[in-house]
Design a protein around this motif. Structure first.
Motif, PDB file in Angstrom:
ATOM      1  N   LEU A  76       0.825  -1.209   0.000  1.00  0.00           N
ATOM      2  CA  LEU A  76       0.000   0.000   0.000  1.00  0.00           C
ATOM      3  C   LEU A  76       0.858   1.256   0.000  1.00  0.00           C
ATOM      4  O   LEU A  76       0.577   2.228  -0.702  1.00  0.00           O
ATOM      5  CB  LEU A  76      -0.926   0.004   1.219  1.00  0.00           C
ATOM      6  N   ALA A  77       1.904   1.241   0.800  1.00  0.00           N
ATOM      7  CA  ALA A  77       2.783   2.414   0.880  1.00  0.00           C
ATOM      8  C   ALA A  77       3.461   2.686  -0.450  1.00  0.00           C
ATOM      9  O   ALA A  77       3.741   3.846  -0.786  1.00  0.00           O
ATOM     10  CB  ALA A  77       3.819   2.205   1.989  1.00  0.00           C
ATOM     11  N   ALA A  78       3.718   1.650  -1.223  1.00  0.00           N
ATOM     12  CA  ALA A  78       4.391   1.816  -2.508  1.00  0.00           C
ATOM     13  C   ALA A  78       3.411   2.122  -3.640  1.00  0.00           C
ATOM     14  O   ALA A  78       3.838   2.417  -4.766  1.00  0.00           O
ATOM     15  CB  ALA A  78       5.180   0.551  -2.844  1.00  0.00           C
ATOM     16  N   GLY A  79       2.103   2.054  -3.364  1.00  0.00           N
ATOM     17  CA  GLY A  79       1.098   2.304  -4.389  1.00  0.00           C
ATOM     18  C   GLY A  79       0.986   3.780  -4.726  1.00  0.00           C
ATOM     19  O   GLY A  79       1.715   4.633  -4.213  1.00  0.00           O
ATOM     20  N   TYR A 100     -15.873  -6.850  10.576  1.00  0.00           N
ATOM     21  CA  TYR A 100     -15.491  -8.258  10.458  1.00  0.00           C
ATOM     22  C   TYR A 100     -14.721  -8.534   9.165  1.00  0.00           C
ATOM     23  O   TYR A 100     -14.248  -9.643   8.961  1.00  0.00           O
ATOM     24  CB  TYR A 100     -16.717  -9.159  10.547  1.00  0.00           C
ATOM     25  N   LEU A 101     -14.613  -7.533   8.317  1.00  0.00           N
ATOM     26  CA  LEU A 101     -13.767  -7.627   7.133  1.00  0.00           C
ATOM     27  C   LEU A 101     -13.477  -6.203   6.685  1.00  0.00           C
ATOM     28  O   LEU A 101     -14.361  -5.347   6.701  1.00  0.00           O
ATOM     29  CB  LEU A 101     -14.450  -8.390   5.992  1.00  0.00           C
ATOM     30  N   VAL A 102     -12.236  -5.949   6.309  1.00  0.00           N
ATOM     31  CA  VAL A 102     -11.840  -4.638   5.790  1.00  0.00           C
ATOM     32  C   VAL A 102     -11.261  -4.840   4.402  1.00  0.00           C
ATOM     33  O   VAL A 102     -10.390  -5.698   4.202  1.00  0.00           O
ATOM     34  CB  VAL A 102     -10.789  -3.960   6.709  1.00  0.00           C
ATOM     35  N   GLN A 103     -11.772  -4.062   3.448  1.00  0.00           N
ATOM     36  CA  GLN A 103     -11.316  -4.164   2.070  1.00  0.00           C
ATOM     37  C   GLN A 103     -10.611  -2.856   1.679  1.00  0.00           C
ATOM     38  O   GLN A 103     -11.116  -1.779   1.955  1.00  0.00           O
ATOM     39  CB  GLN A 103     -12.481  -4.382   1.109  1.00  0.00           C
ATOM     40  N   LEU A 104      -9.461  -2.997   1.034  1.00  0.00           N
ATOM     41  CA  LEU A 104      -8.723  -1.834   0.541  1.00  0.00           C
ATOM     42  C   LEU A 104      -8.245  -2.117  -0.873  1.00  0.00           C
ATOM     43  O   LEU A 104      -7.997  -3.271  -1.248  1.00  0.00           O
ATOM     44  CB  LEU A 104      -7.514  -1.514   1.430  1.00  0.00           C
ATOM     45  N   ARG A 105      -8.095  -1.056  -1.652  1.00  0.00           N
ATOM     46  CA  ARG A 105      -7.526  -1.195  -2.987  1.00  0.00           C
ATOM     47  C   ARG A 105      -6.846   0.106  -3.366  1.00  0.00           C
ATOM     48  O   ARG A 105      -7.414   1.186  -3.196  1.00  0.00           O
ATOM     49  CB  ARG A 105      -8.593  -1.556  -4.028  1.00  0.00           C
ATOM     50  N   ARG A 106      -5.633  -0.006  -3.903  1.00  0.00           N
ATOM     51  CA  ARG A 106      -4.883   1.159  -4.363  1.00  0.00           C
ATOM     52  C   ARG A 106      -4.131   0.778  -5.618  1.00  0.00           C
ATOM     53  O   ARG A 106      -3.647  -0.359  -5.748  1.00  0.00           O
ATOM     54  CB  ARG A 106      -3.905   1.630  -3.283  1.00  0.00           C
ATOM     55  N   ASN A 107      -4.058   1.709  -6.552  1.00  0.00           N
ATOM     56  CA  ASN A 107      -3.301   1.450  -7.770  1.00  0.00           C
ATOM     57  C   ASN A 107      -1.876   1.048  -7.426  1.00  0.00           C
ATOM     58  O   ASN A 107      -1.189   1.725  -6.656  1.00  0.00           O
ATOM     59  CB  ASN A 107      -3.291   2.700  -8.659  1.00  0.00           C
TER      60      ASN A 107
END
Length: 444
Positions: A76-79, A100-107
């Motif tokens: 994530l830090a490098a995105g 109960y669930l965490v979703q993340l998305r980054r280029n």
């Protein structure tokens, strides 16, 4: 100030001003030319939405270990660019609103599905994206549970709120994605019991797709807001969400029991309060949603029946079930405690509020205030139509009622603006409404 010309949007998020052909220059937008070529409404000629059935990069494995979490945080830090964030809760199944669930998305980083049950501290992820803009849909719903596990943004873009400001007719995530991006999202798992383990694959696909196009949606909405001249409006709204913090606990939460208005006196209210507290204590200990322990309707029915014994309580519907037969002592004991309260210990019939009385009483109690409110509402309705923004987003209805019931003195624009500011209004709202509201408070 933004253009008041109505705008239509195609699925690419391109806005066109309704009206005749040609170009229109809005001097308040620095003379920028805006297209006035009419386009058909999306439902008239748009191609069918493309179903999103699977994540474009495949379904990632659920992150369940510290090693996996650190690796994804480094990714994530490098995105690049904003990070899409979502969370799934078990509302209606578990006590409270934990994630109960965490979703993340980054280029550049892909999608991450994090299980916060074995990983209750996500501070390593926070460190990776703390200074990045977070994109959420209906941020107020997710920010409290994210904060519990160490995720607190400094900047956000709320796509649901942006859609409201942009004047989109429907602002649910699926509707906005379909309208602006031409994709249809899966439905059916938002109300699932996300505390289930292991999580079914189809649920994980649904969760991953919720962040799949969120950044694209953010960009489309940002373009619309920019064209409408509402970018600063959105910035102020997003900042207000962050500075507001978590909502304060509601006083007397037992009064929100469905059916409470059917109780006739303070004694019945005292019995309901006692029964509600017993249910809440049990639900908290067992981590079960209170309504699954004992339905609201059953509590109200028990109070109304006022059974003289445990056996009589067991004759009532719901209480005949095996689970409640085991708990009959708990429920009957709570009713008995409420029945035994001294008169001075009983709750009042209705909790006194700190705001104006119900609007339907204004005409009798203060006709001048009723006239002020009617004028203010009419003016806000015109502004809502002019700027294509829901009236409740122009200004808090509660704030409008308070202002019209007890106008500040002197009733000058400066003092009215100060009252709005003290009530939480943003500067763009004050700029837009100050003239009509000052006119309303000075009219009667």
């Amino acid at each position: 100030m933004p253009s008041s010309c109505p705008v239509r949007y195609d699925r690419a998020g391109v806005g066109r001003l309704a009206g005749g052909p040609g170009r229109l220059r809005d001097p308040r937008e620095g003379g920028r030319a805006l297209s006035t070529e009419p386009i058909p409404a999306p439902e008239e000629d748009a191609p069918p939405a493309t179903p999103l059935l699977a994540p474009r990069d495949g379904l990632p494995p659920v992150i369940e270990t510290s090693t996996q979490l650190v690796e994804y945080a480094e990714s994530l830090a490098a995105g690049a660019g904003p990070v899409a964030v979502d969370a799934e809760r078990a509302s209606g199944y578990r006590y409270g609103q934990r994630a109960y669930l965490v979703q993340l998305r980054r280029n550049g980083s892909g999608t991450g599905l994090i299980d916060p049950v074995p990983l209750p501290d996500l501070s390593v992820v926070q460190g990776a994206i703390a200074d990045v803009e977070w994109v959420l849909h209906a941020a107020n719903q997710d920010l409290p549970c994210l904060a519990e596990i160490g995720l607190v943004p400094k900047r956000i873009f709320d796509t649901e709120l942006a859609a409201r400001l942009a004047g989109l007719p429907r602002v649910g995530l699926g509707a906005v994605v379909e309208s602006l991006l031409g994709y249809s999202l899966q439905k059916g798992h938002s109300a699932a019991d996300w505390s289930t383990r292991p999580l079914p694959e189809e649920w994980l696909v649904y969760a991953a797709l919720d962040v799949e196009v969120l950044v694209d949606l953010r960009d489309a909405l940002a373009a619309i807001l920019e064209e409408q001249g509402k970018t600063e409006w959105a910035r102020q709204e997003f900042e207000a969400i962050l500075t507001a913090g978590p909502p304060a606990p509601k006083p007397d939460p037992w009064r929100r029991t469905s059916g409470v208005h059917g109780l006739r006196n303070r004694r019945q209210l005292g019995m309901l309060r006692s029964l509600w507290q017993a249910r809440d204590d049990l639900a908290r200990r067992r981590d079960i949603a209170p309504g699954r322990v004992l339905p609201d309707s059953a509590m109200v029915s028990a109070v109304q029946a006022d059974p003289p014994s445990e056996a009589a309580l067991l004759e009532l519907p719901v209480f005949r079930g095996r689970a409640n037969r085991r708990l009959v002592g708990t429920w009957y004991g709570a009713l008995a405690r409420g029945r035994a309260l001294r008169e001075s210990e009983l709750p009042v019939q209705s909790r006194p509020g700190d705001g104006p009385p119900p609007v339907n009483r204004w005409a009798d109690r203060d006709p001048a205030a009723a006239a002020r409110l009617q004028q203010a509402r009419a003016g806000l309705a015109k502004l809502s139509e002019q700027w294509n923004v829901p009236v409740e987003n122009l200004l808090s209805p509660d704030l409008v009622r308070r202002l019209m019931w007890t106008p500040p003195e002197p009733r000058s624009p400066e003092i009215v603006a100060a009252a709005l500011r003290a009530g939480g209004a943003r500067e763009w709202q004050i700029d837009l409404t100050i003239d009509l509201l000052t006119g309303a408070v000075t009219a009667a």
